[in-house]
Design a protein around this motif. Structure first.
Motif, mmCIF file in Angstrom:
data_model
loop_
_atom_site.group_PDB
_atom_site.id
_atom_site.type_symbol
_atom_site.label_atom_id
_atom_site.label_comp_id
_atom_site.label_asym_id
_atom_site.label_seq_id
_atom_site.Cartn_x
_atom_site.Cartn_y
_atom_site.Cartn_z
ATOM 1 N N GLY A 121 0.810 -1.223 0.000
ATOM 2 C CA GLY A 121 0.000 0.000 0.000
ATOM 3 C C GLY A 121 0.839 1.267 0.000
ATOM 4 N N LEU A 122 2.091 1.167 0.448
ATOM 5 C CA LEU A 122 2.969 2.343 0.481
ATOM 6 C C LEU A 122 3.376 2.774 -0.932
ATOM 7 C CD1 LEU A 122 5.281 1.031 3.353
ATOM 8 C CD2 LEU A 122 3.449 2.729 3.590
ATOM 9 N N TYR A 123 3.159 1.892 -1.938
ATOM 10 C CA TYR A 123 3.641 2.144 -3.298
ATOM 11 C C TYR A 123 2.520 2.365 -4.309
ATOM 12 C CZ TYR A 123 8.080 0.924 -1.294
ATOM 13 O OH TYR A 123 9.201 0.929 -0.513
ATOM 14 N N GLY A 124 1.273 2.416 -3.844
ATOM 15 C CA GLY A 124 0.170 2.785 -4.734
ATOM 16 C C GLY A 124 -0.219 1.793 -5.808
ATOM 17 N N PRO A 125 -0.242 0.483 -5.537
ATOM 18 C CA PRO A 125 -0.730 -0.439 -6.575
ATOM 19 C C PRO A 125 -2.222 -0.219 -6.818
ATOM 20 C CG PRO A 125 -0.537 -1.593 -4.484
ATOM 21 C CD PRO A 125 0.026 -0.202 -4.262
ATOM 22 N N SER A 126 -2.680 -0.535 -8.058
ATOM 23 C CA SER A 126 -4.111 -0.357 -8.339
ATOM 24 C C SER A 126 -4.920 -1.529 -7.796
ATOM 25 C CB SER A 126 -4.343 -0.185 -9.840
ATOM 26 O OG SER A 126 -3.889 -1.321 -10.530
ATOM 27 N N ARG A 127 -4.339 -2.726 -7.792
ATOM 28 C CA ARG A 127 -5.028 -3.908 -7.242
ATOM 29 C C ARG A 127 -4.002 -4.759 -6.525
ATOM 30 N NH1 ARG A 127 -9.751 -5.693 -11.458
ATOM 31 N NH2 ARG A 127 -10.647 -6.701 -9.659
ATOM 32 N N VAL A 128 -4.427 -5.368 -5.436
ATOM 33 C CA VAL A 128 -3.586 -6.336 -4.727
ATOM 34 C C VAL A 128 -4.434 -7.589 -4.538
ATOM 35 C CG1 VAL A 128 -2.249 -6.819 -2.646
ATOM 36 C CG2 VAL A 128 -2.358 -4.472 -3.530
ATOM 37 N N ILE A 129 -4.020 -8.664 -5.210
ATOM 38 C CA ILE A 129 -4.816 -9.901 -5.218
ATOM 39 C C ILE A 129 -4.173 -10.909 -4.267
ATOM 40 C CG2 ILE A 129 -5.802 -11.722 -6.675
ATOM 41 C CD1 ILE A 129 -5.017 -9.819 -9.115
ATOM 42 N N ALA A 130 -4.894 -11.275 -3.218
ATOM 43 C CA ALA A 130 -4.400 -12.300 -2.289
ATOM 44 C C ALA A 130 -4.841 -13.663 -2.805
ATOM 45 C CB ALA A 130 -4.967 -12.061 -0.893
ATOM 46 N N ILE A 131 -3.892 -14.588 -2.932
ATOM 47 C CA ILE A 131 -4.193 -15.946 -3.410
ATOM 48 C C ILE A 131 -3.755 -16.913 -2.322
ATOM 49 C CG2 ILE A 131 -3.801 -17.640 -5.241
ATOM 50 C CD1 ILE A 131 -2.900 -15.282 -7.045
ATOM 51 N N ASP A 132 -4.673 -17.718 -1.826
ATOM 52 C CA ASP A 132 -4.319 -18.677 -0.774
ATOM 53 C C ASP A 132 -5.244 -19.877 -0.897
ATOM 54 O OD1 ASP A 132 -2.625 -18.184 2.140
ATOM 55 O OD2 ASP A 132 -3.986 -19.904 2.050
ATOM 56 N N ILE A 133 -4.771 -21.010 -0.382
ATOM 57 C CA ILE A 133 -5.561 -22.235 -0.392
ATOM 58 C C ILE A 133 -6.663 -22.172 0.675
ATOM 59 C CG2 ILE A 133 -4.137 -23.551 1.254
ATOM 60 C CD1 ILE A 133 -4.113 -25.791 -0.931
ATOM 61 N N ASP A 134 -6.450 -21.276 1.656
ATOM 62 C CA ASP A 134 -7.340 -21.198 2.825
ATOM 63 C C ASP A 134 -8.228 -19.945 2.691
ATOM 64 O OD1 ASP A 134 -8.456 -20.830 5.320
ATOM 65 O OD2 ASP A 134 -6.552 -20.918 6.427
ATOM 66 N N PRO A 135 -9.551 -20.119 2.492
ATOM 67 C CA PRO A 135 -10.439 -18.961 2.297
ATOM 68 C C PRO A 135 -10.390 -17.989 3.482
ATOM 69 C CG PRO A 135 -11.612 -21.027 1.905
ATOM 70 C CD PRO A 135 -10.267 -21.400 2.438
ATOM 71 N N ASN A 136 -10.154 -18.515 4.680
ATOM 72 C CA ASN A 136 -10.063 -17.655 5.860
ATOM 73 C C ASN A 136 -8.906 -16.657 5.735
ATOM 74 O OD1 ASN A 136 -10.258 -16.841 8.690
ATOM 75 N ND2 ASN A 136 -8.425 -18.098 8.941
ATOM 76 N N ARG A 137 -7.790 -17.129 5.162
ATOM 77 C CA ARG A 137 -6.624 -16.254 4.992
ATOM 78 C C ARG A 137 -6.948 -15.112 4.018
ATOM 79 N NH1 ARG A 137 -1.613 -18.477 7.096
ATOM 80 N NH2 ARG A 137 -2.164 -18.383 9.281
ATOM 81 N N ILE A 138 -7.779 -15.416 3.036
ATOM 82 C CA ILE A 138 -8.140 -14.385 2.061
ATOM 83 C C ILE A 138 -8.993 -13.308 2.722
ATOM 84 C CG2 ILE A 138 -9.492 -14.006 -0.043
ATOM 85 C CD1 ILE A 138 -8.206 -16.566 -1.051
ATOM 86 N N GLU A 139 -9.875 -13.734 3.596
ATOM 87 C CA GLU A 139 -10.673 -12.752 4.346
ATOM 88 C C GLU A 139 -9.757 -11.871 5.190
ATOM 89 O OE1 GLU A 139 -13.713 -11.648 3.947
ATOM 90 O OE2 GLU A 139 -13.470 -13.060 2.295
ATOM 91 N N GLN A 140 -8.773 -12.507 5.865
ATOM 92 C CA GLN A 140 -7.829 -11.732 6.680
ATOM 93 C C GLN A 140 -7.058 -10.748 5.805
ATOM 94 O OE1 GLN A 140 -5.912 -15.202 8.473
ATOM 95 N NE2 GLN A 140 -6.700 -14.640 10.480
ATOM 96 N N ALA A 141 -6.699 -11.191 4.596
ATOM 97 C CA ALA A 141 -5.875 -10.350 3.705
ATOM 98 C C ALA A 141 -6.574 -9.040 3.369
ATOM 99 C CB ALA A 141 -5.547 -11.119 2.428
ATOM 100 N N LYS A 142 -7.893 -9.058 3.314
ATOM 101 C CA LYS A 142 -8.624 -7.830 2.954
ATOM 102 C C LYS A 142 -8.432 -6.756 4.022
ATOM 103 C CE LYS A 142 -11.401 -9.982 -0.464
ATOM 104 N NZ LYS A 142 -12.613 -10.679 -0.839
ATOM 105 N N ALA A 143 -8.327 -7.184 5.296
ATOM 106 C CA ALA A 143 -8.082 -6.205 6.376
ATOM 107 C C ALA A 143 -6.713 -5.549 6.223
ATOM 108 C CB ALA A 143 -8.194 -6.895 7.732
ATOM 109 N N PHE A 144 -5.779 -6.241 5.552
ATOM 110 C CA PHE A 144 -4.418 -5.705 5.369
ATOM 111 C C PHE A 144 -4.285 -4.869 4.096
ATOM 112 C CE2 PHE A 144 -3.869 -9.047 8.391
ATOM 113 C CZ PHE A 144 -2.765 -8.711 9.147
ATOM 114 N N GLY A 145 -5.365 -4.824 3.299
ATOM 115 C CA GLY A 145 -5.319 -3.971 2.112
ATOM 116 C C GLY A 145 -5.460 -4.712 0.792
ATOM 117 N N ALA A 146 -5.660 -6.041 0.823
ATOM 118 C CA ALA A 146 -5.900 -6.746 -0.451
ATOM 119 C C ALA A 146 -7.229 -6.258 -1.024
ATOM 120 C CB ALA A 146 -5.945 -8.251 -0.225
ATOM 121 N N THR A 147 -7.237 -5.981 -2.334
ATOM 122 C CA THR A 147 -8.486 -5.529 -2.966
ATOM 123 C C THR A 147 -9.305 -6.711 -3.466
ATOM 124 O OG1 THR A 147 -7.307 -5.320 -5.059
ATOM 125 C CG2 THR A 147 -7.509 -3.317 -3.722
ATOM 126 N N ASP A 148 -8.641 -7.845 -3.725
ATOM 127 C CA ASP A 148 -9.314 -9.015 -4.289
ATOM 128 C C ASP A 148 -8.715 -10.267 -3.666
ATOM 129 O OD1 ASP A 148 -10.752 -7.772 -6.857
ATOM 130 O OD2 ASP A 148 -8.748 -6.892 -6.681
#
Ligand code: NAD
Ligand code: ZN
Length: 350
Positions: free
Chosen positions: A193-220
């Motif tokens: 987020g410090l570098y201004g990406p337009s999208r940050v896609i979190a990819i994980d085998i665990d759906p729970n981790r993807i939900e957590q990733a959104k709190a950290f700034g993942a857009t997808d």
């Protein structure tokens, strides 16, 4: 003192060991106030890091209070509360001068990767630890930052930032994919987020981790066990591929996943520690002008990240899922090792 001792692959115990002592004038001794467990500790316990010998005290993340200082230490004092970089470095040798503190030559006779806690020197999962080259390797904890907040700066935040984002050359507007949303992948997402990406896609085998990733700034988010995971990622880039793909797991399959979604002339930044060789066709990367980078964290951005944490531009509390007393470290390892069930991120020991 008590310390978590590695007794070979799969074997660890909370043992009575001698207290550490000052060995060099540039050392300090630190009483640990907070430490934690890293995915790399699990790699060591699996036997993926053969350089770590039996008898080694594990752990490379810590915040503590200085109890003793060597005769050459002038900028630190007994009673200072400090964040320990996971890598101690002299700051003076050729490699330090080139910014590769992880390969500090020091002057104690070791060459290369000598000063990572819990690897070739004793670590932080203990009541006390000896810190070599203390003046160039610890950071005073600012007021307003607690030890458990500071401990995420020892390794994971600098790792995500330096090896994922900076080596990956993330630029404003980039589409970034992070494969593996464990603590290190989440640190990558948080610092992207410090570098201004337009999208940050979190990819994980665990759906729970993807939900957590959104709190950290993942857009997808994309669940990697979906048969069409790759198409989902490519659809987010109009079929072109992502600008930067970051590997934060440490297995051949996830490195290949990065190659599968990166665009021509894009960048694959490998952060994961691989216990086995990764095979790929160099000619396929060549024809697509793909850049690949990797490496050990240097923690040369720890001080900058500390300022951002102190200002809450990065929220360290998001990483902390469980707290234990240091004496309960075996139980803490069990909870961390079953993260898919326990939803553990960083397990802090105090
Ligand atoms: P972790 O094991 O806690 O997290 C890994 C994540 O990857 C989990 O969320 C897991 O669900 C996910 N995952 C596992 N298999 C997957 C698959 N097939 N597809 C998609 N996702 C998958 O690990 P961590 O503590 O976050 O560390 C990540 C990696 O970074 C480790 O290999 C660690 O050793 C490494 N690391 C490297 C450095 C460095 O200096 N380069 C420093 C610290 C850690
Ligand atoms: Zn050095």
């Amino acid at each position: 003192m008590k310390a978590l001792v590695f007794h070979g692959p799969g074997e660890k115990s909370w043992d009575d060991v001698p207290d550490p002592t000052i060995l060099q004038p540039t050392d300090v001794i630190v009483k640990i106030d907070a430490t934690t467990i890293c995915g790399t500790d699990l790699h060591i316990l699996k036997g993926d890091v053969p350089a770590v010998e039996k008898g080694r005290i594990l752990g490379h993340e810590g915040v503590g209070t200085i109890t003793e200082i060597g005769s050459a230490v002038t900028t630190l004092a007994v009673g200072d509360q400090v964040i320990l970089s996971c890598i101690s470095a002299c700051g003076k040798c050729d490699f330090c001068k080139h910014g590769v503190h992880s390969h500090c030559l020091g002057d104690e006779g070791a060459s290369g990767i000598g000063w990572i806690f819990g690897h070739l020197i004793d670590g932080t999962q203990a009541e006390f630890v000896r810190v070599p080259y203390a003046e160039t390797s610890v950071y005073k904890l600012p007021s307003g930052v607690t030890p458990e907040q500071g401990v995420v700066l020892s390794d994971i935040l600098p790792t995500g930032h330096e090896i994922g984002i900076r080596y990956g050359n993330v630029k404003p507007g980039d589409v970034v994919a992070v494969v593996g949303a464990g603590p290190v992948g989440l640190a990558t997402i948080a610092t992207s987020g410090l570098y201004g990406p337009s999208r940050v896609i979190a990819i994980d085998i665990d759906p729970n981790r993807i939900e957590q990733a959104k709190a950290f700034g993942a857009t997808d988010g994309v669940v990697s066990s979906d048969a069409d995971w790759k198409d989902q990622v490519l659809a987010m880039t109009d079929g072109l591929g992502v600008d930067v793909a970051i590997e934060a797991v440490g297995i051949p399959q996830t490195f290949q996943m990065c190659l599968d979604v990166v665009r021509p002339a894009g960048h694959v930044a490998n952060v994961g520690v691989h216990g086995a060789p990764v095979e790929f066709a160099l000619q396929d990367l060549w024809i697509s002008n793909i850049n690949v980078s990797m490496g050990l964290v240097n923690t040369d951005t720890l001080g900058v990240l500390l300022k951002l944490v102190a200002q809450r531009r990065i929220d360290p509390d998001l990483f902390i899922s469980h707290r234990f007393a240091l004496d309960d470290i075996i139980e803490a390892y069990d909870v961390f090792g079953r993260a898919a069930e326990t939803k553990a991120l960083k397990v802090v020991l105090q």
